[in-house]
Scaffold this active site. Sequence first.
Site, PDB file in Angstrom:
ATOM      1  N   LYS A   1       3.880   3.027  -3.426  1.00  0.00           N
ATOM      2  CA  LYS A   1       3.541   3.056  -1.995  1.00  0.00           C
ATOM      3  C   LYS A   1       2.845   4.358  -1.591  1.00  0.00           C
ATOM      4  O   LYS A   1       2.854   5.344  -2.352  1.00  0.00           O
ATOM      5  CB  LYS A   1       4.826   2.837  -1.193  1.00  0.00           C
ATOM      6  CG  LYS A   1       5.464   1.468  -1.440  1.00  0.00           C
ATOM      7  CD  LYS A   1       6.622   1.220  -0.495  1.00  0.00           C
ATOM      8  CE  LYS A   1       7.255  -0.139  -0.748  1.00  0.00           C
ATOM      9  NZ  LYS A   1       8.330  -0.428   0.228  1.00  0.00           N
TER      10      LYS A   1
ATOM     11  N   TYR B   1       3.449  -8.841   3.808  1.00  0.00           N
ATOM     12  CA  TYR B   1       4.832  -8.721   4.291  1.00  0.00           C
ATOM     13  C   TYR B   1       5.160  -9.750   5.367  1.00  0.00           C
ATOM     14  O   TYR B   1       6.087  -9.538   6.157  1.00  0.00           O
ATOM     15  CB  TYR B   1       5.082  -7.310   4.810  1.00  0.00           C
ATOM     16  CG  TYR B   1       5.331  -6.285   3.707  1.00  0.00           C
ATOM     17  CD1 TYR B   1       6.454  -6.389   2.880  1.00  0.00           C
ATOM     18  CD2 TYR B   1       4.478  -5.213   3.500  1.00  0.00           C
ATOM     19  CE1 TYR B   1       6.709  -5.471   1.880  1.00  0.00           C
ATOM     20  CE2 TYR B   1       4.721  -4.277   2.492  1.00  0.00           C
ATOM     21  CZ  TYR B   1       5.842  -4.417   1.691  1.00  0.00           C
ATOM     22  OH  TYR B   1       6.102  -3.503   0.703  1.00  0.00           O
TER      23      TYR B   1
ATOM     24  N   ASN C   1       9.863   4.431   0.836  1.00  0.00           N
ATOM     25  CA  ASN C   1      10.738   4.323  -0.340  1.00  0.00           C
ATOM     26  C   ASN C   1       9.995   4.192  -1.679  1.00  0.00           C
ATOM     27  O   ASN C   1      10.517   3.628  -2.632  1.00  0.00           O
ATOM     28  CB  ASN C   1      11.774   3.206  -0.145  1.00  0.00           C
ATOM     29  CG  ASN C   1      11.169   1.827  -0.074  1.00  0.00           C
ATOM     30  OD1 ASN C   1       9.951   1.684  -0.044  1.00  0.00           O
ATOM     31  ND2 ASN C   1      12.010   0.818  -0.068  1.00  0.00           N
TER      32      ASN C   1
ATOM     33  N   HIS D   1       7.649  -0.731  -4.494  1.00  0.00           N
ATOM     34  CA  HIS D   1       8.066  -2.104  -4.206  1.00  0.00           C
ATOM     35  C   HIS D   1       8.293  -2.835  -5.529  1.00  0.00           C
ATOM     36  O   HIS D   1       7.566  -2.593  -6.499  1.00  0.00           O
ATOM     37  CB  HIS D   1       6.959  -2.822  -3.427  1.00  0.00           C
ATOM     38  CG  HIS D   1       7.138  -4.307  -3.326  1.00  0.00           C
ATOM     39  ND1 HIS D   1       7.963  -4.883  -2.395  1.00  0.00           N
ATOM     40  CD2 HIS D   1       6.623  -5.321  -4.065  1.00  0.00           C
ATOM     41  CE1 HIS D   1       7.935  -6.204  -2.554  1.00  0.00           C
ATOM     42  NE2 HIS D   1       7.130  -6.493  -3.565  1.00  0.00           N
TER      43      HIS D   1
ATOM     44  N   GLU E   1       3.069 -12.657  -5.135  1.00  0.00           N
ATOM     45  CA  GLU E   1       2.589 -11.293  -4.859  1.00  0.00           C
ATOM     46  C   GLU E   1       1.509 -10.876  -5.862  1.00  0.00           C
ATOM     47  O   GLU E   1       0.538 -10.200  -5.494  1.00  0.00           O
ATOM     48  CB  GLU E   1       3.773 -10.325  -4.874  1.00  0.00           C
ATOM     49  CG  GLU E   1       4.725 -10.596  -3.708  1.00  0.00           C
ATOM     50  CD  GLU E   1       6.009  -9.785  -3.760  1.00  0.00           C
ATOM     51  OE1 GLU E   1       6.210  -9.021  -4.726  1.00  0.00           O
ATOM     52  OE2 GLU E   1       6.814  -9.912  -2.812  1.00  0.00           O
TER      53      GLU E   1
END
Length: 139
Positions: A11, A51, A114, A117, A128
């Site tokens: 990320k 998302y 975070n 993913h 995905e």
Amino acid sequence: MITNRTFTMIKPDAVEKGNIGPIIEKITAAGFKIIAMKMVRLSRADARAFYAIHKEKSFFNDLVEFMTSGPIVAAILEKQNAVDDFRALIGATNPAEAAEGTIRKMFATSISENAIHGSDSNENALIESNFHFAGREVF
Ligand code: CMP
């Protein structure tokens, strides 16, 4: 159903901090083979679509904002039991709850920023992966 592949994104927070290399090192050291990889900056439409499952959640707009704040590294990874083993490697969504030695414990700062993913099921790994790599040759 393919059970030996998962999908990941490093990320924007981890990219910005210069942690692409250390994170890839952890992934390959854990036995995952990189099948496809690219660095891209998601558009708002991309992030909202990726998302979409979270669109009713209170954190959705912040999540889209964060995921479009800088480039990400998207990859398809291969290993036996890939989805579950990769989720174990990255640790809990909230880094405060992630086990020692996990990628989120080492590189993430908060539940929203975070670091990485990982797909939560074989079905989502395929969806995905196709989202980011459909139409391209994946080995
Ligand atoms: P990820 O595994 O990429 O999937 C959805 C993301 O939403 C999750 O990681 C978090 O980074 C982000 N997120 C932000 N706030 C929350 C929250 N309160 N609970 C769960 N996920 C959150």
